[in-house]
Motif scaffolding. Structure first.
Motif, short mmCIF file in Angstrom:
data_model
loop_
_atom_site.label_atom_id
_atom_site.label_comp_id
_atom_site.label_asym_id
_atom_site.label_seq_id
_atom_site.Cartn_x
_atom_site.Cartn_y
_atom_site.Cartn_z
N ALA A 20 0.80 -1.22 0.00
CA ALA A 20 0.00 0.00 0.00
C ALA A 20 0.84 1.27 0.00
CB ALA A 20 -0.96 -0.02 1.19
N PRO A 21 1.89 1.40 0.83
CA PRO A 21 2.70 2.62 0.77
C PRO A 21 3.33 2.84 -0.60
CG PRO A 21 3.13 1.44 2.80
CD PRO A 21 2.29 0.54 1.95
N ALA A 22 3.79 1.76 -1.25
CA ALA A 22 4.40 1.90 -2.58
C ALA A 22 3.38 2.36 -3.60
CB ALA A 22 5.02 0.58 -3.02
N VAL A 23 2.17 1.81 -3.55
CA VAL A 23 1.12 2.21 -4.49
C VAL A 23 0.74 3.67 -4.29
CG1 VAL A 23 -1.28 1.82 -5.17
CG2 VAL A 23 0.22 -0.14 -4.73
N VAL A 24 0.55 4.07 -3.04
CA VAL A 24 0.17 5.45 -2.75
C VAL A 24 1.27 6.42 -3.19
CG1 VAL A 24 -0.29 7.10 -0.89
CG2 VAL A 24 -1.45 4.88 -0.93
N GLN A 25 2.54 6.06 -2.92
CA GLN A 25 3.62 6.94 -3.33
C GLN A 25 3.70 7.06 -4.85
OE1 GLN A 25 5.81 8.97 -1.34
NE2 GLN A 25 5.82 9.77 -3.44
N ALA A 26 3.50 5.95 -5.56
CA ALA A 26 3.52 6.00 -7.02
C ALA A 26 2.40 6.90 -7.54
CB ALA A 26 3.40 4.60 -7.60
N ASP A 62 -2.36 8.96 5.97
CA ASP A 62 -2.75 7.74 6.67
C ASP A 62 -3.09 6.69 5.61
OD1 ASP A 62 -3.86 5.69 8.14
OD2 ASP A 62 -5.08 7.00 9.42
N VAL A 63 -2.09 5.94 5.19
CA VAL A 63 -2.28 5.00 4.08
C VAL A 63 -3.34 3.95 4.39
CG1 VAL A 63 -1.13 3.25 2.67
CG2 VAL A 63 0.02 5.42 3.13
N PRO A 64 -3.33 3.29 5.57
CA PRO A 64 -4.39 2.31 5.84
C PRO A 64 -5.78 2.92 5.77
CG PRO A 64 -2.58 2.04 7.39
CD PRO A 64 -2.31 3.29 6.63
N ALA A 65 -5.95 4.16 6.20
CA ALA A 65 -7.26 4.80 6.12
C ALA A 65 -7.67 5.03 4.67
CB ALA A 65 -7.24 6.12 6.88
N LEU A 66 -6.70 5.40 3.83
CA LEU A 66 -7.00 5.58 2.41
C LEU A 66 -7.44 4.27 1.78
CD1 LEU A 66 -4.01 7.87 1.33
CD2 LEU A 66 -6.41 8.54 1.57
N VAL A 67 -6.73 3.19 2.10
CA VAL A 67 -7.09 1.88 1.55
C VAL A 67 -8.48 1.47 2.02
CG1 VAL A 67 -6.48 -0.57 1.53
CG2 VAL A 67 -4.69 1.17 1.32
N ALA A 68 -8.77 1.72 3.28
CA ALA A 68 -10.08 1.37 3.81
C ALA A 68 -11.18 2.16 3.12
CB ALA A 68 -10.11 1.63 5.31
N ALA A 69 -10.92 3.42 2.84
CA ALA A 69 -11.93 4.26 2.19
C ALA A 69 -12.12 3.92 0.73
CB ALA A 69 -11.54 5.73 2.34
N GLY A 74 -14.82 3.15 -4.44
CA GLY A 74 -14.71 2.45 -5.72
C GLY A 74 -13.37 2.65 -6.40
N SER A 75 -12.47 3.39 -5.77
CA SER A 75 -11.14 3.62 -6.33
C SER A 75 -10.25 4.21 -5.25
CB SER A 75 -11.22 4.58 -7.52
OG SER A 75 -9.93 5.04 -7.87
N LEU A 76 -9.01 3.79 -5.22
CA LEU A 76 -8.06 4.35 -4.26
C LEU A 76 -7.76 5.81 -4.58
CD1 LEU A 76 -6.13 4.00 -1.87
CD2 LEU A 76 -4.45 3.02 -3.46
N ALA A 77 -7.88 6.19 -5.86
CA ALA A 77 -7.56 7.56 -6.25
C ALA A 77 -8.52 8.57 -5.64
CB ALA A 77 -7.56 7.68 -7.77
N ILE A 78 -9.76 8.20 -5.44
CA ILE A 78 -10.76 9.17 -4.96
C ILE A 78 -10.43 9.65 -3.55
CG2 ILE A 78 -13.20 9.46 -4.37
CD1 ILE A 78 -13.84 7.65 -6.78
N PRO A 79 -10.26 8.77 -2.55
CA PRO A 79 -9.89 9.29 -1.23
C PRO A 79 -8.50 9.92 -1.22
CG PRO A 79 -9.85 6.89 -1.24
CD PRO A 79 -10.49 7.32 -2.52
N LEU A 80 -7.58 9.44 -2.06
CA LEU A 80 -6.25 10.03 -2.08
C LEU A 80 -6.30 11.47 -2.59
CD1 LEU A 80 -3.19 9.86 -1.77
CD2 LEU A 80 -3.07 8.92 -4.09
N VAL A 81 -7.01 11.71 -3.67
CA VAL A 81 -7.12 13.07 -4.21
C VAL A 81 -7.80 13.98 -3.20
CG1 VAL A 81 -8.21 14.47 -6.01
CG2 VAL A 81 -7.02 12.35 -6.62
N ARG A 82 -8.82 13.46 -2.54
CA ARG A 82 -9.51 14.27 -1.53
C ARG A 82 -8.56 14.68 -0.41
NH1 ARG A 82 -13.11 10.78 0.06
NH2 ARG A 82 -14.57 11.35 -1.59
#
Length: 478
Positions: A20-26, A62-69, A74-82
């Motif tokens: 998860a940290p690698a995906v979020v950083q990418a 908070d990477v685990p919170a992003l993954v949970a959201a 429906g996409s990891l990008a949506i909570p990350l962009v928010r």
């Protein structure tokens, strides 16, 4: 953290490549590259771009919170962009309005996946180079050692260790080259906006894409490929082929390592390949990892091929399943390559045991050669085959060497002596048998074929080592 039964079939490095940290950083690397490219063409103010890029660091979130959201979104990008927008707003409210400008979730995720796969392929390529070099080294060390060939798991004829090794090395180098070709096409930027037209980026869209591709070290495709997954699928298919190539090597090594065969063995020691119940066990754990990868890869590749059938301009369920399956396929291939590279670097080959296994068959593996020699001497193909078939059954039942049975049959049968004529007198027969029933001489054709092929494979391996892979990491990539 990966499940334990997944972790021991791969490597920490392979698992970390897609965690998860690698995906979020990418994904944050993509967002930073996007806004910098937009600033370069004047679409976004430079201070805003700097403010956004400055917080594109996974450790700030908070990477685990992003993954949970992501499940609900429906996409990891949506909570990350928010969360990225909210974080930027803490420092620069105006800059926050430029976060993710003109892009879409799939742009960020597909491009991030290309970054992750490029880094994974660099690790995989290095391990394949190690494995190829180790195989070439052990092939040359024991190149002329006679070895039983086995067909349908039964002894067939005598070949050489070098001949056997060629069969392992050649497909490995072919697949390594094919992976590079597939990667050149598949590791590419994704930037199409909502429906692939880049409409919201305006007339500078192509320039922005070009800046991004250069900054990220990815190929610039002519169009968006949101639902056109053919180039990605070819890379996945090549990874599946690689798992099969590694599985073939692992299957052979594990069979050669069986105690009753004992012709080769993986390295032992330091807790490697032991048993919780049997102290004498020496389990081929590297082969186990590679075979597990070969077993699972076909299903993963099938799922990835099925995911190509995507609806219109954005897939529903199929693209998402591709994301999940691709990481597992990479991790399997990386785990198998790393395990076998380490094992072959310490592989123990026993030429004396190879020769004992040949001798234990009492000459049966030379029955075809003897049959052809008798046929050429005047007995004819069918007559020679029938004679050697009968003598082979006798040898298998009694343990009497095939050479002795053949000599006795010819001496006892006046018809045979008459048909073969004086050319097959006792002296000539002894010389023929000496040539036929010497393992090294019987392996000479295999050695002769293996030697130039091994030399060619060495040149090919050196060429692959000297040419840079098509997935260099961009400068300063996180």
């Amino acid at each position: 953290m990966s499940a334990p039964f997944e972790a021991f079939l791969s490597t920490p490095q392979a698992l970390a490549a897609f965690d998860a940290p690698a995906v979020v950083q990418a994904m944050l690397d993509v967002e930073a590259a996007l806004v910098r490219a937009q600033a370069a063409v004047g679409l976004v103010p430079l201070p805003a771009a700097q403010a956004i890029a400055g917080v594109c660091k996974a450790e700030l979130f908070d990477v685990p919170a992003l993954v949970a959201a992501s499940g609900r979104a429906g996409s990891l990008a949506i909570p990350l962009v928010r969360r990225l927008t909210e974080t930027v707003a803490l420092f620069d409210a105006e800059a926050a309005g430029y976060v993710h400008w003109g892009s879409t979730s799939q742009d960020v995720i597909d491009t991030a996946l290309a970054l992750l796969q490029r880094r994974a392929l660099a690790v995989l390529d290095a391990d394949l180079a190690r494995l190829a070099a180790a195989l070439l080294a052990v092939a040359h060390t024991h190149e002329e050692a006679p070895l039983l060939a086995r067909t349908l798991l039964q002894p067939a004829q005598v070949i050489s260790w070098g001949h056997k090794a060629v069969g392992w090395i050649a497909p490995l180098l072919r697949t390594r080259s094919a992976l590079r070709v597939a990667a050149e096409a598949a590791l590419q930027l994704q930037l199409g906006g909502a429906v692939g037209t880049r409409a919201m980026l305006g007339p500078e869209a192509d320039a922005i894409a070009r800046h991004m591709a250069e900054a990220l070290g990815l190929r610039l495709p002519p169009d968006a490929w949101h639902t056109q997954r053919d180039e990605a699928a070819r890379l996945y298919a090549e990874l599946g082929v690689l798992c099969g190539v590694l599985g073939k090597l692992a299957r052979d090594l594990s069979l050669l390592a069986q105690a009753e065969v004992g012709e080769a063995a993986e390295p032992s020691g330091s807790g490697r390949g032991g048993s919780s119940a049997m102290p004498h066990k020496r389990n081929p754990v590297a082969s186990m990892v590679a075979l597990a990868a070969a077993l699972r890869a076909p299903q993963r590749v099938a799922a990835l091929l099925a995911a190509m059938v995507q609806e219109h301009e954005r897939g529903l369920g199929n693209w998402q399943s591709e994301l999940a399956e691709a990481a597992g396929l990479f991790q399997s291939a990386m785990g198998a390559a790393a395990a076998l590279a380490e094992a072959v670097e310490g592989l123990q080959v026993d030429p004396a045991r190879m020769r004992r296994n040949i001798d234990a068959l009492h000459g049966l593996v030379y029955a075809e050669g003897a049959s052809m020699a008798l046929a050429a001497a005047g007995l004819g193909k069918s007559g020679a085959h029938a004679l050697l078939e009968r003598l082979s059954r006798h040898t298998a039942a009694t343990g009497e060497p095939l050479a002795e049975g053949l000599r006795a049959a010819l001496q006892a049968d006046a018809v045979l002596r008459e048909r073969l004529g004086p050319a097959f007198a006792a002296e000539r027969l002894d010389a023929t048998l000496e040539a036929l029933f010497d393992a090294r001489r019987a392996a000479e054709p295999a050695i002769a074929r293996a030697r130039p092929r091994l030399a060619a494979l060495q040149r090919e391996a050196r060429a692959l080592e000297e040419s840079p892979p098509p997935w260099p990491a961009p400068a300063g990539a996180g």
